[in-house]
Design a protein around this motif. Sequence first.
Motif, PDB file in Angstrom:
ATOM      1  N   SER A   1       0.774  -1.202  -0.040  1.00 47.62           N
ATOM      2  CA  SER A   1      -0.096   0.226   0.022  1.00 47.62           C
ATOM      3  C   SER A   1       1.049   1.218  -0.207  1.00 47.62           C
ATOM      4  CB  SER A   1      -0.786  -0.027   1.308  1.00 47.62           C
ATOM      5  OG  SER A   1      -0.382  -0.473   2.297  1.00 47.62           O
TER       6      SER A   1
ATOM      7  N   CYS B   1      -0.590  -9.066  -5.757  1.00 49.59           N
ATOM      8  CA  CYS B   1      -1.426  -8.006  -5.453  1.00 49.59           C
ATOM      9  C   CYS B   1      -1.527  -7.004  -6.692  1.00 49.59           C
ATOM     10  CB  CYS B   1      -1.143  -7.172  -4.194  1.00 49.59           C
ATOM     11  SG  CYS B   1       0.494  -6.760  -4.037  1.00 49.59           S
TER      12      CYS B   1
ATOM     13  N   LEU C   1      -0.033 -13.101   8.475  1.00 55.22           N
ATOM     14  CA  LEU C   1      -0.868 -12.160   7.707  1.00 55.22           C
ATOM     15  C   LEU C   1      -2.415 -12.422   8.118  1.00 55.22           C
ATOM     16  CD1 LEU C   1       0.891 -11.653   4.495  1.00 55.22           C
ATOM     17  CD2 LEU C   1       1.185 -10.457   6.494  1.00 55.22           C
TER      18      LEU C   1
ATOM     19  N   ARG D   1      -6.621 -10.840   6.988  1.00 59.69           N
ATOM     20  CA  ARG D   1      -7.154  -9.658   6.092  1.00 59.69           C
ATOM     21  C   ARG D   1      -7.487  -8.388   6.939  1.00 59.69           C
ATOM     22  NH1 ARG D   1     -10.318 -14.638   3.712  1.00 59.69           N
ATOM     23  NH2 ARG D   1      -9.509 -14.791   1.702  1.00 59.69           N
ATOM     24  N   GLY D   2      -7.465  -7.397   6.189  1.00 57.84           N
ATOM     25  CA  GLY D   2      -7.542  -6.296   7.170  1.00 57.84           C
ATOM     26  C   GLY D   2      -6.326  -5.440   7.258  1.00 57.84           C
ATOM     27  N   ARG D   3      -5.991  -4.491   6.410  1.00 59.76           N
ATOM     28  CA  ARG D   3      -4.547  -3.998   6.493  1.00 59.76           C
ATOM     29  C   ARG D   3      -4.416  -3.162   7.736  1.00 59.76           C
ATOM     30  NH1 ARG D   3      -4.677  -1.747   1.771  1.00 59.76           N
ATOM     31  NH2 ARG D   3      -3.669  -3.298   0.840  1.00 59.76           N
TER      32      ARG D   3
ATOM     33  N   ASN E   1      -5.190  -4.158  10.680  1.00 56.39           N
ATOM     34  CA  ASN E   1      -4.780  -4.976  11.930  1.00 56.39           C
ATOM     35  C   ASN E   1      -3.561  -4.986  12.292  1.00 56.39           C
ATOM     36  OD1 ASN E   1      -7.386  -6.209  12.443  1.00 56.39           O
ATOM     37  ND2 ASN E   1      -7.393  -7.121  10.450  1.00 56.39           N
TER      38      ASN E   1
ATOM     39  N   GLN F   1       1.674  -1.355  11.138  1.00 53.98           N
ATOM     40  CA  GLN F   1       0.959  -2.611  10.879  1.00 53.98           C
ATOM     41  C   GLN F   1       0.872  -2.541   9.352  1.00 53.98           C
ATOM     42  OE1 GLN F   1      -0.385   0.055  12.367  1.00 53.98           O
ATOM     43  NE2 GLN F   1      -2.750  -0.269  12.194  1.00 53.98           N
ATOM     44  N   SER F   2       0.457  -3.670   8.868  1.00 56.78           N
ATOM     45  CA  SER F   2      -0.243  -3.894   7.715  1.00 56.78           C
ATOM     46  C   SER F   2      -0.694  -5.383   7.592  1.00 56.78           C
ATOM     47  CB  SER F   2       0.934  -3.744   6.608  1.00 56.78           C
ATOM     48  OG  SER F   2       0.425  -4.015   5.137  1.00 56.78           O
ATOM     49  N   SER F   3      -1.705  -5.447   7.687  1.00 55.83           N
ATOM     50  CA  SER F   3      -2.416  -6.847   7.378  1.00 55.83           C
ATOM     51  C   SER F   3      -1.958  -7.883   8.744  1.00 55.83           C
ATOM     52  CB  SER F   3      -2.392  -7.230   6.157  1.00 55.83           C
ATOM     53  OG  SER F   3      -3.020  -6.400   5.347  1.00 55.83           O
ATOM     54  N   GLY F   4      -1.879  -7.415   9.944  1.00 57.85           N
ATOM     55  CA  GLY F   4      -1.314  -8.309  10.900  1.00 57.85           C
ATOM     56  C   GLY F   4       0.184  -8.349  10.869  1.00 57.85           C
ATOM     57  N   SER F   5       0.980  -7.675  10.085  1.00 53.44           N
ATOM     58  CA  SER F   5       2.514  -7.780  10.234  1.00 53.44           C
ATOM     59  C   SER F   5       3.104  -6.473  10.867  1.00 53.44           C
ATOM     60  CB  SER F   5       3.040  -7.933   8.701  1.00 53.44           C
ATOM     61  OG  SER F   5       2.833  -6.598   8.047  1.00 53.44           O
TER      62      SER F   5
END
Length: 273
Positions: free
Chosen positions: A14, A77, A182, A184-186, A188, A253-257
Motif C-alpha cells: 500500500s 497483489c 498475515l 485480512r484487513g490492512r 490490523n 502494521q499491515s494486515s497483521g504484520s
Amino acid sequence: MSVELGVLAAHVPSICHRENIPPFQENLVKEMDQIAKDIEEINPELICIVSCHWISTFNHYVDVAPEHKGILTAFECPDIISDVAYEYKGDREIANEMVRAGKSARIPVTAVDDPTYVWDYGTVVPLRYLLPKLDVPVISLSIAEAAGLDETRQWGEVIRSVIDESGKKTVFIFSGALAHNLVRGRINMPTISEQALDKQFIDYTMQRDLQSMQTMLPQYANTAGVEGGGRHLAMMLGIIDEEYKPDFKAYAQSSGSGNAIITFEKEKSATKV
C-alpha cells in the motif's frame, strides 16, 4: 570504505504509490524519505538490497546484470502494484565477486544475468523511496528457503567482506517485515504476543546486543512468523556489527504484520580512512 549505512526497510504494497498510503503507514514513508536524504548525503557508490519477496528455493541468487530495467506487476497483489516501471544500473564486477566468494565459502550461490528477469516488489518499493534521485548501481539479492539462518548470516559475512575489499562506499537495505502472520484487513496489528516479540528484538537491536538478537531469532521467527523466516534479519546480522549505531525510526502494521524502519550508521571513529 565499506557499508556506511544499513537500513531495515518496509515494502508493504500500500505504500508503493504515495496517493494510496493509509494514514497509519504514513510514518513509514516519512522516515524513508528522510533516510533518502541521508543516503544522498553519504553519496554511496553501491546499493545492495536483499528482499524477502525474492524467494529462491535452493540457491542464493545475486543479480549480476549491468542494468536492471523492467515493469513490475506484483502477482500477489496486481490490483495494488501494477505497471510500475523501474530502471537502475548494476555492478557486474562486485556482484560476480560476491558469487565467487560465496562459492569459495561453500555456500550455494548462483549468478543471475537475464534482461527478462523482473524484480519483485520487495526490491522495487523501498528503492522508490530510498533512492529517488541518485544514479547509483544496485545489486539485488535473494533469500533461499533451503538455507538456515546460520548459513544466511554467514552469506552476509561473505558479502560484507567483498564490499570491504572493494573499497566502495555502500548502503545495504534489508527489505522485510518483523512479525508476519498475515490476516485480512490492512489496519490490523500483529497480536499482542507478536508485538511483544517485535519489541524485544528491537530492544536488543537498540542495545547493540547482537548475540541476543542471533540467539532469539530462530524461535522468534517461528513464533511470530517473521517474514522470510527471518532470513533478511540473519543477513543483517552478517553485515552489521557493534560499530554500527542503530536508530529506530518507525513501526506500523499491515494486515497483521509489524513493519519497522531502523537504520544502522557506521560510527565515524570506526570508519577507516
